[in-house]
Write a protein that holds these residues in place. Structure first.
Motif, short mmCIF file in Angstrom:
data_model
loop_
_atom_site.label_atom_id
_atom_site.label_comp_id
_atom_site.label_asym_id
_atom_site.label_seq_id
_atom_site.Cartn_x
_atom_site.Cartn_y
_atom_site.Cartn_z
N THR A 47 57.21 49.27 10.87
CA THR A 47 57.11 48.18 9.89
C THR A 47 57.04 46.86 10.67
N THR A 48 56.67 45.79 9.99
CA THR A 48 56.66 44.50 10.67
C THR A 48 58.07 44.10 11.11
N GLU A 49 59.07 44.48 10.33
CA GLU A 49 60.45 44.17 10.71
C GLU A 49 60.85 44.91 11.99
N GLN A 50 60.39 46.14 12.13
CA GLN A 50 60.66 46.89 13.37
C GLN A 50 59.82 46.34 14.52
N GLY A 51 58.58 45.97 14.21
CA GLY A 51 57.69 45.46 15.25
C GLY A 51 58.17 44.15 15.85
N ALA A 52 58.89 43.37 15.07
CA ALA A 52 59.39 42.08 15.57
C ALA A 52 60.66 42.23 16.38
N SER A 53 61.26 43.40 16.37
CA SER A 53 62.60 43.53 16.95
C SER A 53 62.64 43.25 18.45
N THR A 54 61.66 43.74 19.21
CA THR A 54 61.70 43.53 20.66
C THR A 54 61.45 42.07 21.01
N SER A 55 60.59 41.40 20.24
CA SER A 55 60.41 39.95 20.43
C SER A 55 61.72 39.21 20.22
N VAL A 56 62.44 39.58 19.17
CA VAL A 56 63.71 38.92 18.86
C VAL A 56 64.76 39.24 19.92
N LEU A 57 64.76 40.46 20.41
CA LEU A 57 65.67 40.83 21.49
C LEU A 57 65.50 39.90 22.68
N LEU A 58 64.23 39.73 23.10
CA LEU A 58 63.96 38.91 24.28
C LEU A 58 64.16 37.42 24.01
N ALA A 59 64.00 37.02 22.76
CA ALA A 59 64.15 35.61 22.40
C ALA A 59 65.59 35.19 22.26
N ALA A 60 66.46 36.10 21.82
CA ALA A 60 67.77 35.64 21.36
C ALA A 60 68.97 36.49 21.75
N SER A 61 68.79 37.72 22.14
CA SER A 61 69.96 38.58 22.35
C SER A 61 70.70 38.24 23.64
N PRO A 62 72.03 38.18 23.58
CA PRO A 62 72.81 37.98 24.81
C PRO A 62 72.68 39.14 25.78
N LEU A 63 72.19 40.29 25.31
CA LEU A 63 71.99 41.44 26.19
C LEU A 63 70.94 41.18 27.26
N ILE A 64 70.10 40.14 27.05
CA ILE A 64 69.02 39.84 27.98
C ILE A 64 69.33 38.60 28.82
N ASP A 65 70.52 38.07 28.72
CA ASP A 65 70.89 36.91 29.53
C ASP A 65 70.61 37.20 31.00
N GLY A 66 69.85 36.32 31.63
CA GLY A 66 69.57 36.45 33.06
C GLY A 66 68.49 37.45 33.43
N VAL A 67 68.00 38.20 32.46
CA VAL A 67 66.94 39.18 32.73
C VAL A 67 65.60 38.47 32.64
N THR A 68 64.75 38.62 33.66
CA THR A 68 63.51 37.86 33.67
C THR A 68 62.41 38.58 34.44
N GLY A 69 61.18 38.32 34.03
CA GLY A 69 60.02 38.88 34.71
C GLY A 69 59.79 40.35 34.46
N ARG A 70 60.22 40.83 33.29
CA ARG A 70 60.11 42.27 33.01
C ARG A 70 59.33 42.53 31.72
N TYR A 71 59.02 43.80 31.50
CA TYR A 71 58.21 44.23 30.35
C TYR A 71 59.01 45.24 29.55
N PHE A 72 59.10 45.01 28.24
CA PHE A 72 59.92 45.84 27.36
C PHE A 72 59.06 46.51 26.29
N GLU A 73 59.53 47.65 25.81
CA GLU A 73 58.98 48.27 24.61
C GLU A 73 60.10 49.02 23.91
N ASP A 74 60.06 49.03 22.59
CA ASP A 74 61.11 49.69 21.80
C ASP A 74 62.50 49.22 22.18
N ASN A 75 62.62 47.92 22.48
CA ASN A 75 63.91 47.27 22.74
C ASN A 75 64.59 47.69 24.04
#
Length: 305
Positions: free
Chosen positions: A240-268
């Motif tokens: 769904t579009t809500e599921q499709g937006a999840s990885t973008s939101v993870l990289l945009a806002a989640s504290p789980l990604i603090d300091g993580v950079t230069g990488r490629y994600f799929e399915d969160n």
């Protein structure tokens, strides 16, 4: 570097990922925020308290989307600004008109598998829109991102990057037969390489940059694809579009990604290397640091002409 994993999966939604995150006081821009996963990315960021600007070609559609997001989130700090990524003047105007810090930039907009189309400069339109437009926008907003102190750049790529490396000797199909999927794939590889190089160049500014594959989502992005050709896509596990937006939101806002950079994600989760056997994972050429530097330098040269 160890692979980054999170509790979130293919089926997680943007709402799942943003739950418990407070973005009060943070400012975000989402390109293509009036359609597809851009809407749900913007909605999730707004729901967490961020000020969100929808950077869109169709400002009337943007205003309707902004009104909907305001109604559903209760956050009235949702704005609309015009942006045509294939038009250098439009990109420059957006960056020039931005004032103050920018904490989150989601380079989400794009075109896919369209018939051959060229910009006034003679650039192939998918490469111009998906890569050069976002490159120019992000470079133009660099000062605002630096001012934020801990900004995040999110580059929406695709598994279609597996279709083509960046063909530096013929970026715009001047000397080879045009193939709409090769052109799209090249532009999506460029999206990953951009994040790789931005991560390196701007680390000292506190900026992190990552790329992602959102998954297969039925949106207007497929409008140029022959319906007959799409029949073979049934093997994909659609989101769904809500599921499709999840990885973008993870990289945009989640504290789980603090300091993580230069990488490629799929399915969160950070993608594994592509083996060539499946249409998933990340191609080695999309993470190649030499190609990333070469693409950045070439992009600067093209936009300076």
């Amino acid at each position: 570097m160890s692979r980054i994993t999170t509790p979130f999966t293919h089926d997680s939604t943007a709402a799942d990922v943003i739950a418990g995150v407070d973005l009060t006081g943070r400012r975000a821009v989402v390109t293509g925020g009036a359609s597809g996963i851009g809407v749900e990315t913007a909605r999730a960021l707004a729901s967490a308290g961020a000020e969100v600007t929808l950077a869109v070609r169709n400002t009337a559609a943007g205003e309707r989307t902004a009104a909907d997001i305001i109604e559903t989130t209760g956050n009235n700090h949702v704005f609309v600004a015009p942006l045509e990524l294939a038009d250098r003047e439009s990109v420059q105007a957006f960056a020039k008109n931005w004032t103050g810090p920018l904490h989150i930039l989601v380079n989400n907009a794009g075109v896919m598998a369209e018939p051959l189309n060229r910009t006034p400069e003679g650039w192939e339109h998918q490469f111009a829109t998906n890569h050069l437009g976002h490159f120019g926008l992000t470079v133009g907003l660099h000062e605002a991102l630096t001012q934020a102190g801990n900004a995040r750049i999110v580059s929406v790529s695709s598994s279609a990057h597996l279709r083509s490396d960046v063909v530096f000797d013929d970026l715009h199909f001047d000397n080879r037969p045009y193939d709409e999927w090769a052109a799209y794939g090249q532009s999506k590889t460029a999206n990953v390489l951009f994040a790789v190089e931005a991560a390196k160049r701007w680390a000292s500014d506190g900026i992190i940059a990552n790329a992602l594959m959102p998954g297969g989502i039925r949106t207007a992005l497929q409008r140029h694809v022959d319906p007959e050709a799409q029949k073979g896509w049934d093997r994909f596990q659609w989101k769904t579009t809500e599921q499709g937006a999840s990885t973008s939101v993870l990289l945009a806002a989640s504290p789980l990604i603090d300091g993580v950079t230069g990488r490629y994600f799929e399915d969160n989760n950070e993608a594994v290397p592509n083996t060539g056997e499946e249409f998933s994972g990340v191609a080695a050429y999309a993470l190649d640091p030499e190609s990333a530097t070469r693409l950045w330098d070439l992009s600067e040269q093209l936009l300076a002409r």
